[in-house]
Design an enzyme around this catalytic site. Structure first.
Site, PDB file in Angstrom:
ATOM      1  N   GLU A   1     -51.489  72.236  30.769  1.00 20.78           N
ATOM      2  CA  GLU A   1     -52.328  71.025  30.703  1.00 20.78           C
ATOM      3  C   GLU A   1     -51.904  69.947  31.694  1.00 20.78           C
ATOM      4  O   GLU A   1     -52.710  69.101  32.091  1.00 20.78           O
ATOM      5  CB  GLU A   1     -52.302  70.462  29.286  1.00 20.78           C
ATOM      6  CG  GLU A   1     -53.612  69.868  28.843  1.00 20.78           C
ATOM      7  CD  GLU A   1     -54.692  70.935  28.675  1.00 20.78           C
ATOM      8  OE1 GLU A   1     -55.754  70.771  29.295  1.00 20.78           O
ATOM      9  OE2 GLU A   1     -54.472  71.911  27.940  1.00 20.78           O
TER      10      GLU A   1
ATOM     11  N   SER B   1     -58.741  64.390  30.131  1.00 15.71           N
ATOM     12  CA  SER B   1     -59.456  65.601  29.754  1.00 15.71           C
ATOM     13  C   SER B   1     -60.957  65.386  29.956  1.00 15.71           C
ATOM     14  O   SER B   1     -61.427  64.252  30.082  1.00 15.71           O
ATOM     15  CB  SER B   1     -59.192  65.899  28.278  1.00 15.71           C
ATOM     16  OG  SER B   1     -60.007  66.951  27.806  1.00 15.71           O
ATOM     17  N   SER B   2     -61.681  66.492  29.985  1.00 13.40           N
ATOM     18  CA  SER B   2     -63.149  66.436  29.971  1.00 13.40           C
ATOM     19  C   SER B   2     -63.705  66.925  28.641  1.00 13.40           C
ATOM     20  O   SER B   2     -64.925  67.015  28.480  1.00 13.40           O
ATOM     21  CB  SER B   2     -63.719  67.328  31.070  1.00 13.40           C
ATOM     22  OG  SER B   2     -63.297  66.876  32.321  1.00 13.40           O
TER      23      SER B   2
ATOM     24  N   GLY C   1     -65.340  74.648  29.490  1.00 11.01           N
ATOM     25  CA  GLY C   1     -65.953  74.673  30.821  1.00 11.01           C
ATOM     26  C   GLY C   1     -65.362  73.703  31.821  1.00 11.01           C
ATOM     27  O   GLY C   1     -66.054  73.320  32.768  1.00 11.01           O
ATOM     28  N   GLY C   2     -64.093  73.285  31.638  1.00 11.96           N
ATOM     29  CA  GLY C   2     -63.503  72.351  32.602  1.00 11.96           C
ATOM     30  C   GLY C   2     -64.330  71.071  32.635  1.00 11.96           C
ATOM     31  O   GLY C   2     -64.904  70.657  31.631  1.00 11.96           O
TER      32      GLY C   2
ATOM     33  N   GLU D   1     -55.905  74.944  28.713  1.00 11.41           N
ATOM     34  CA  GLU D   1     -56.332  74.546  30.063  1.00 11.41           C
ATOM     35  C   GLU D   1     -56.832  75.749  30.847  1.00 11.41           C
ATOM     36  O   GLU D   1     -57.890  76.254  30.545  1.00 11.41           O
ATOM     37  CB  GLU D   1     -55.218  73.815  30.818  1.00 11.41           C
ATOM     38  CG  GLU D   1     -55.745  72.715  31.728  1.00 11.41           C
ATOM     39  CD  GLU D   1     -56.674  73.153  32.859  1.00 11.41           C
ATOM     40  OE1 GLU D   1     -57.856  72.753  32.843  1.00 11.41           O
ATOM     41  OE2 GLU D   1     -56.220  73.860  33.775  1.00 11.41           O
TER      42      GLU D   1
ATOM     43  N   THR E   1     -60.808  77.111  27.622  1.00 10.31           N
ATOM     44  CA  THR E   1     -61.043  76.262  26.454  1.00 10.31           C
ATOM     45  C   THR E   1     -62.018  76.911  25.456  1.00 10.31           C
ATOM     46  O   THR E   1     -62.633  77.925  25.742  1.00 10.31           O
ATOM     47  CB  THR E   1     -61.530  74.865  26.936  1.00 10.31           C
ATOM     48  OG1 THR E   1     -60.650  74.384  27.946  1.00 10.31           O
ATOM     49  CG2 THR E   1     -61.635  73.850  25.842  1.00 10.31           C
TER      50      THR E   1
ATOM     51  N   ARG F   1     -53.698  65.990  22.059  1.00  6.54           N
ATOM     52  CA  ARG F   1     -53.529  66.354  23.470  1.00  6.54           C
ATOM     53  C   ARG F   1     -52.050  66.584  23.781  1.00  6.54           C
ATOM     54  O   ARG F   1     -51.167  65.908  23.222  1.00  6.54           O
ATOM     55  CB  ARG F   1     -54.053  65.195  24.333  1.00  6.54           C
ATOM     56  CG  ARG F   1     -54.092  65.440  25.833  1.00  6.54           C
ATOM     57  CD  ARG F   1     -55.143  66.403  26.219  1.00  6.54           C
ATOM     58  NE  ARG F   1     -55.480  66.316  27.646  1.00  6.54           N
ATOM     59  CZ  ARG F   1     -56.166  67.272  28.269  1.00  6.54           C
ATOM     60  NH1 ARG F   1     -56.596  68.346  27.625  1.00  6.54           N
ATOM     61  NH2 ARG F   1     -56.467  67.139  29.549  1.00  6.54           N
TER      62      ARG F   1
ATOM     63  N   THR G   1     -57.786  73.878  23.675  1.00  7.69           N
ATOM     64  CA  THR G   1     -57.552  74.432  25.018  1.00  7.69           C
ATOM     65  C   THR G   1     -56.086  74.756  25.275  1.00  7.69           C
ATOM     66  O   THR G   1     -55.196  74.174  24.646  1.00  7.69           O
ATOM     67  CB  THR G   1     -58.023  73.408  26.078  1.00  7.69           C
ATOM     68  OG1 THR G   1     -57.982  74.012  27.366  1.00  7.69           O
ATOM     69  CG2 THR G   1     -57.169  72.153  26.084  1.00  7.69           C
TER      70      THR G   1
HETATM   71  N1  GLY Z   1     -58.165  71.253  30.357  1.00  6.55           N
HETATM   72  C1  GLY Z   1     -59.529  71.014  30.112  1.00  6.55           C
HETATM   73  C2  GLY Z   1     -59.794  69.646  29.642  1.00  6.55           C
HETATM   74  O1  GLY Z   1     -58.988  69.094  28.946  1.00  6.55           O
HETATM   75  O2  GLY Z   1     -60.789  69.073  29.964  1.00  6.55           O
END
Ligand code: GLY
Length: 597
Positions: free
Chosen positions: A456, A483-484, A504-505, A439, A419, A130, A437
């Protein structure tokens, strides 16, 4: 040959994609079989993969499989696997090509999480690549002089949002641990495509057109995506000599050539001199970057262990919470057509998102009840809240067992869909699931050395406190934004049976949970599970996938008390089911394929 077949694929998808691309989130592509003319020059394997996706059946293979978001990237990975490379090797080749042909979604300027099942040691590992907040960043980075949060895109576009990239270090670390192929060989396809050019995909062209104003603000970005002031056109041949040069440096010098020297200087200069919105990333941040190995987070579901990336991702915890809360209900008997099943899944998701907003952040910086959040007793207790019919009126975070006393305020940070996800199984039985990603689509819109830089840092909460109570996901120097991303490997009796993940966020969580339920409870093969229309509920409103059977649940969900919002839901699920044979699935909503042998 490559130019012919990719042209065929991309022009096929263009027809379906164009009208949808006019809207903010409307970028889904309908499955459509290739026609006679379009398949000329395709390899038999790629034709079969496209037909399988169009027909809603998985690609089957015996030895290895790779599924990702662009056929050129998948082919690069397949070449590595065919030559005896490992899943880690193939991932490097796939990522390097994705950064070129799908630059809006992931690349060297971003970050990623990787879940790895190691066949030899029968162990599961996760690597955290990350992005980190620069050491000069302050908790109020995204606030104006009055302490009010900036508007989202005012924060995103420019240097302020750029965190220290993690992807190059992650590629190197994965190869160092699990690679079998020579490192430079993994860059051959990426360098050749960057030098000789590739054909711009309909998705890339459509997204450039939609984002043209923001992309035009920075000279290097504008020159690449808007040559002569015009957005790239689908089917146009595009070269990227600067990217080829960056790849040569990585291939010969390793990640040291990225985190120091000219590339690092170029990144820092681009960030710190961004017109209108300069950032604070420094050469020290780049020099200090570290990939972190972390314990996987696993949650029990039916006969399975669903394992993925722990903090700073909220992915595995929130997917695990949703599954753990519905576990006590007979979803298998209800089936996918039952509104009651979607009531349970939707409200379990809302409860999980309440915990996510309160507790989940980078646990290296804030104490987190990581184990408590997926404790089966806790989830059974949270799941009992779903026993009454009708949508829940009050949604509040629960009280998971905490190993530290702590009190956090709720965070709602905006994550828009971008992503990319890569799933790979190699001939040695290793399994890789990696979500990657920059972002937002096109990240910060800043470009240097042939790649885009991430935004990010806007995954942090823009506020630091709520009513004087600190927010766990507030920005701090050196911290990693929540993050998701949910790269997932599902185990049964300790053996991997599924690799899956999606872009997909924050809807990633719903896409992955739904697909696992469809596969585990509703008897769908993995391609059917991926293609099952989406119903996603994060914060109360039930998103129903537009123009699909999901909309058919609208009246029943409204009657239960939900608000509904029909909309495009552009997942990019890539999955591999692992059994007697490998079954690969690629999301019909994007341009990818699964290939195997
Ligand atoms: N930027 C998308 C995530 O990390 O969830």
């Amino acid at each position: 040959m490559r130019a012919n077949w990719i042209s065929g694929i991309l022009l096929t998808t263009a027809i379906a994609a164009t009208p949808a691309l006019a809207q903010e989130t409307a970028d889904a592509v309908s499955p459509e079989a290739p026609t006679e003319g379009q398949v000329q020059g395709l390899t038999d394997q790629v034709i079969a993969a496209l037909e399988a996706k169009a027909n809603g059946v998985p690609v089957e293979a015996e030895n290895w499989m790779v599924a990702a978001a662009n056929p050129l990237a998948v082919e690069a990975g397949a070449r590595v696997l065919r030559a005896g490379g490992s899943a880690a090797d193939a991932m490097v080749a796939v990522q390097v090509v994705l950064g070129l042909v799908e630059p809006q979604s992931s690349g060297l300027g971003g970050g990623a999480f990787l879940v790895w099942y190691d066949a030899a040691s029968e162990t599961l590992t996760t690597l955290d690549g990350r992005e980190t907040a620069p050491l000069e960043a302050t908790p109020r980075l995204f606030q104006d002089e009055n302490g009010e949060p900036l508007k989202f895109f005012d924060a995103v576009v420019g240097g302020l949002s750029v965190g220290t990239p993690g992807t190059p270090a992650l590629l190197e670390e994965a190869h160092r641990r699990w690679g079998r192929s020579p490192w430079p060989s993994l860059f051959v396809d990426g360098i050749q495509l960057a030098d000789e050019g590739f054909l711009v995909s309909p998705r890339l062209a459509g997204l450039v057109e939609r984002d043209a104003e923001r992309l035009s603000r920075f000279p290097a970005t504008a020159a690449y995506f808007l040559p002569d002031g015009q957005p790239l056109a689908q089917g146009q041949r595009l070269t990227n000599p600067a990217y080829a040069e960056t790849l040569r440096t990585l291939a010969t010098e390793g990640s040291a050539g990225f985190y120091g020297g000219d590339i690092a200087a170029g990144i820092v200069n681009t960030v710190r001199t961004a017109p209108g919105n300069p950032g604070v990333l420094s050469v020290t941040d780049l020099a200090l970057y570290q990939v972190i190995e972390r314990e996987p987070v696993c949650a029990a579901y039916r006969a399975y262990e669903v394992c993925g990336m722990g903090p700073p991702s909220s992915g595995a915890l929130t997917v695990g919470q949703i599954l753990g809360m519905v576990q006590g209900y007979d979803l298998p008997a209800m089936g996918p057509d039952s509104p009651e099943a979607w009531r349970l899944i939707g409200d379990a998701s809302r409860l999980a998102f309440a915990d996510r907003g309160r507790y989940m952040a980078d646990s290296d910086f804030v104490p987190m009840p990581t184990e408590g959040l997926v404790d089966p007793d806790y989830l059974a207790q949270r799941g009992s809240l779903l026993s009454e019919g009708g949508a829940l009126v009050d949604i509040a975070p629960g009280n998971p067992e905490f190993d530290h006393a702590s009190n956090w305020a709720d965070d709602v940070s905006l994550e828009l869909p971008s992503t990319s996800h890569i799933s790979i199984v190699d001939a040695y039985g290793n399994v890789l699931s990696m979500t990657t990603t920059i972002e937002n689509g096109f990240g910060s819109r800043l470009m240097t050395n042939g790649f885009l830089l991430n935004n990010e840092l806007t995954d942090f909460s823009f506020r630091t406190h709520s009513d004087g109570v600190p927010i766990a996901n507030r920005l701090e120097p050196g911290k990693r934004p929540r993050s998701s991303m949910s790269p997932t490997i599902v185990l049964q009796d300790g053996v991997p049976v599924l690799a899956i993940g999606s872009p997909g966020g924050s809807r990633i969580i719903g896409y992955v949970a739904k697909s696992i339920i469809a596969w585990a409870d509703w008897g769908m093969n993995i391609q059917e599970a991926v293609m099952l229309p989406h119903l996603v509920n994060r914060f109360g409103t039930y998103d129903l996938e537009l123009d699909t059977a999901a909309e058919g649940h609208s009246d029943a969900l409204i009657a239960m008390g939900f608000e509904v919002n029909p909309r495009d839901l552009t997942s990019g699920l890539h999955a591999i089911e692992i059994g007697e044979v490998l079954k690969g699935a690629a999301d019909h909503r994007r341009e990818g394929i699964a290939l195997g042998d």
